[in-house]
Scaffold this motif. Structure first.
Motif, mmCIF file in Angstrom:
data_model
loop_
_atom_site.group_PDB
_atom_site.id
_atom_site.type_symbol
_atom_site.label_atom_id
_atom_site.label_comp_id
_atom_site.label_asym_id
_atom_site.label_seq_id
_atom_site.Cartn_x
_atom_site.Cartn_y
_atom_site.Cartn_z
ATOM 1 N N ALA A 4 0.973 -0.974 -0.118
ATOM 2 C CA ALA A 4 0.136 0.023 0.119
ATOM 3 C C ALA A 4 0.999 1.143 -0.210
ATOM 4 C CB ALA A 4 -0.959 -0.056 1.255
ATOM 5 N N PRO A 5 0.409 2.477 -0.515
ATOM 6 C CA PRO A 5 1.133 3.634 -0.429
ATOM 7 C C PRO A 5 1.415 4.211 0.919
ATOM 8 C CG PRO A 5 -0.876 3.970 -1.392
ATOM 9 C CD PRO A 5 -0.852 2.520 -1.334
ATOM 10 N N ILE A 6 2.383 4.671 0.866
ATOM 11 C CA ILE A 6 2.871 5.328 2.275
ATOM 12 C C ILE A 6 1.959 6.157 3.119
ATOM 13 C CG2 ILE A 6 4.007 7.558 1.634
ATOM 14 C CD1 ILE A 6 6.662 6.350 3.433
ATOM 15 N N ASP A 7 1.140 6.979 2.453
ATOM 16 C CA ASP A 7 0.022 7.791 2.968
ATOM 17 C C ASP A 7 -1.177 6.883 3.609
ATOM 18 O OD1 ASP A 7 -0.723 7.244 0.287
ATOM 19 O OD2 ASP A 7 -2.225 9.033 0.520
ATOM 20 N N ARG A 8 -1.321 5.691 3.022
ATOM 21 C CA ARG A 8 -2.456 4.971 3.691
ATOM 22 C C ARG A 8 -1.950 4.133 4.660
ATOM 23 N NH1 ARG A 8 -7.197 3.873 4.564
ATOM 24 N NH2 ARG A 8 -7.548 1.665 5.181
ATOM 25 N N VAL A 9 -0.459 3.572 4.692
ATOM 26 C CA VAL A 9 -0.031 3.095 5.981
ATOM 27 C C VAL A 9 0.162 3.941 6.981
ATOM 28 C CG1 VAL A 9 2.174 1.772 6.762
ATOM 29 C CG2 VAL A 9 1.306 1.511 4.389
ATOM 30 N N TRP A 10 0.602 5.382 6.868
ATOM 31 C CA TRP A 10 0.378 6.357 7.880
ATOM 32 C C TRP A 10 -0.774 6.532 8.746
ATOM 33 C CZ3 TRP A 10 3.765 8.783 10.794
ATOM 34 C CH2 TRP A 10 3.274 9.705 11.474
ATOM 35 N N ARG A 11 -2.065 6.518 7.626
ATOM 36 C CA ARG A 11 -3.458 6.682 8.136
ATOM 37 C C ARG A 11 -3.770 5.489 8.885
ATOM 38 N NH1 ARG A 11 -4.432 8.511 3.305
ATOM 39 N NH2 ARG A 11 -5.418 6.879 2.435
ATOM 40 N N VAL A 12 -3.448 4.206 8.580
ATOM 41 C CA VAL A 12 -3.757 2.992 9.306
ATOM 42 C C VAL A 12 -2.900 2.865 10.698
ATOM 43 C CG1 VAL A 12 -3.577 0.321 9.413
ATOM 44 C CG2 VAL A 12 -4.615 1.520 7.289
ATOM 45 N N LEU A 13 -1.661 3.485 10.645
ATOM 46 C CA LEU A 13 -1.044 3.409 11.921
ATOM 47 C C LEU A 13 -1.370 4.398 12.700
ATOM 48 C CD1 LEU A 13 1.738 2.697 13.199
ATOM 49 C CD2 LEU A 13 3.038 4.492 11.786
ATOM 50 N N THR A 14 -1.983 5.421 12.401
ATOM 51 C CA THR A 14 -2.254 6.763 13.307
ATOM 52 C C THR A 14 -3.758 7.159 13.404
ATOM 53 O OG1 THR A 14 -1.786 8.285 11.545
ATOM 54 C CG2 THR A 14 -0.066 7.744 12.844
ATOM 55 N N THR A 15 -4.535 6.570 13.040
ATOM 56 C CA THR A 15 -6.052 6.919 13.304
ATOM 57 C C THR A 15 -6.797 6.018 14.191
ATOM 58 O OG1 THR A 15 -6.787 5.719 11.179
ATOM 59 C CG2 THR A 15 -5.894 8.061 11.107
ATOM 60 N N PRO A 16 -7.443 6.344 15.380
ATOM 61 C CA PRO A 16 -8.031 5.256 16.216
ATOM 62 C C PRO A 16 -9.004 4.409 15.577
ATOM 63 C CG PRO A 16 -8.267 7.801 16.702
ATOM 64 C CD PRO A 16 -7.836 7.780 15.533
ATOM 65 N N GLU A 17 -9.584 4.445 14.464
ATOM 66 C CA GLU A 17 -10.540 3.282 13.752
ATOM 67 C C GLU A 17 -9.604 2.248 13.317
ATOM 68 O OE1 GLU A 17 -10.544 6.666 10.684
ATOM 69 O OE2 GLU A 17 -10.736 6.693 12.911
ATOM 70 N N HIS A 18 -8.777 2.655 12.796
ATOM 71 C CA HIS A 18 -7.655 1.559 12.381
ATOM 72 C C HIS A 18 -6.855 0.942 13.183
ATOM 73 C CE1 HIS A 18 -8.674 2.415 8.172
ATOM 74 N NE2 HIS A 18 -8.150 3.670 8.037
ATOM 75 N N ILE A 19 -6.509 1.710 14.296
ATOM 76 C CA ILE A 19 -5.567 1.270 15.481
ATOM 77 C C ILE A 19 -6.561 -0.031 16.130
ATOM 78 C CG2 ILE A 19 -4.617 1.641 17.816
ATOM 79 C CD1 ILE A 19 -3.716 4.371 16.369
ATOM 80 N N ARG A 20 -7.741 0.386 16.353
ATOM 81 C CA ARG A 20 -8.576 -0.509 17.089
ATOM 82 C C ARG A 20 -8.649 -1.880 16.385
ATOM 83 N NH1 ARG A 20 -11.627 4.113 18.423
ATOM 84 N NH2 ARG A 20 -12.709 4.101 16.657
ATOM 85 N N ALA A 21 -8.617 -1.860 14.932
ATOM 86 C CA ALA A 21 -8.565 -2.960 14.152
ATOM 87 C C ALA A 21 -7.640 -3.929 14.321
ATOM 88 C CB ALA A 21 -8.792 -2.708 12.862
ATOM 89 N N TRP A 22 -6.187 -3.143 14.305
ATOM 90 C CA TRP A 22 -4.966 -3.972 14.307
ATOM 91 C C TRP A 22 -4.296 -4.035 15.428
ATOM 92 C CZ3 TRP A 22 -0.223 -1.598 15.311
ATOM 93 C CH2 TRP A 22 -0.041 -0.319 15.423
ATOM 94 N N TYR A 23 -4.575 -3.234 16.604
ATOM 95 C CA TYR A 23 -3.724 -3.199 17.662
ATOM 96 C C TYR A 23 -4.439 -3.261 19.104
ATOM 97 C CZ TYR A 23 -0.193 -2.219 21.113
ATOM 98 O OH TYR A 23 0.885 -2.014 22.278
ATOM 99 N N PRO A 37 -8.154 -3.448 20.334
ATOM 100 C CA PRO A 37 -9.567 -3.799 20.002
ATOM 101 C C PRO A 37 -10.815 -3.048 20.924
ATOM 102 C CG PRO A 37 -8.560 -5.635 20.889
ATOM 103 C CD PRO A 37 -7.346 -4.797 20.538
ATOM 104 N N GLY A 38 -10.123 -2.699 22.430
ATOM 105 C CA GLY A 38 -11.215 -2.210 23.264
ATOM 106 C C GLY A 38 -11.176 -0.614 23.326
ATOM 107 N N GLY A 39 -10.282 -0.042 22.201
ATOM 108 C CA GLY A 39 -10.659 1.196 21.855
ATOM 109 C C GLY A 39 -9.262 1.968 21.766
ATOM 110 N N CYS A 40 -9.276 3.066 21.307
ATOM 111 C CA CYS A 40 -7.895 3.885 21.004
ATOM 112 C C CYS A 40 -8.416 5.402 20.996
ATOM 113 C CB CYS A 40 -7.244 3.421 19.721
ATOM 114 S SG CYS A 40 -5.854 4.632 19.540
#
Length: 152
Positions: free
Chosen positions: A17-36, A38-41
């Protein structure tokens, strides 16, 4: 008995995936809940910003952002114990994600350091390093899968 404690955990993953997409998945709560967490962020991904990761089985862990360079570097201190702010030396490790473009995707390098400086017995440090190695490995695989799937 002597317990050997690793001071640094390192992992690397190629994300399709492009770098800007990876950054969004790494730093936004809705994505962090999915990969790290699950109880919330809750996260303020700017230097000095706070973050909170929650797990039903482990509690809430607090952190403070040290550096955030979009599409490049995200580093924070993460408390060892639930419900503690990582304010004093020995209470937190440093977690860092470094991103670089590679071909049509992104190389994501991860490190957690400062384990030996934690103010707990060596057995607890070794247990943390072992658990963190497993959990970060699985979390990075999830992050890569989410970023790649969202990109298609």
């Amino acid at each position: 008995m002597t317990v050997t404690v690793a001071d640094r955990i390192e992992r690397e993953v190629y994300v399709r995936a492009p770098i800007d997409r990876v950054w969004r998945v790494l730093t936004t709560p809705e994505h962090i809940r999915a990969w790290y967490a699950p109880g919330g962020c809750e996260i303020d991904p700017h230097p000095g910003g706070t973050l909170r990761f929650r797990w039903d089985e482990h509690g809430e862990f607090h952190g403070r952002v040290e550096r955030a360079v979009p599409d490049t570097l995200f580093r924070f201190r993460l408390a060892l114990e639930p419900d503690h702010a990582p304010s004093a030396p020995g209470e937190a490790t440093v977690v860092e994600f470094a991103l670089s473009a590679e071909g049509r995707g992104t190389r994501l390098r991860f490190a957690e350091s400062g384990i030996r400086a934690l103010a707990v017995p060596d057995e607890a440090k070794a247990k943390h390093a072992e658990y963190a190695t497993l959990s970060w490995t699985s979390a990075l695989e999830e992050l890569a899968a989410i970023a790649a799937a969202s990109h298609n």
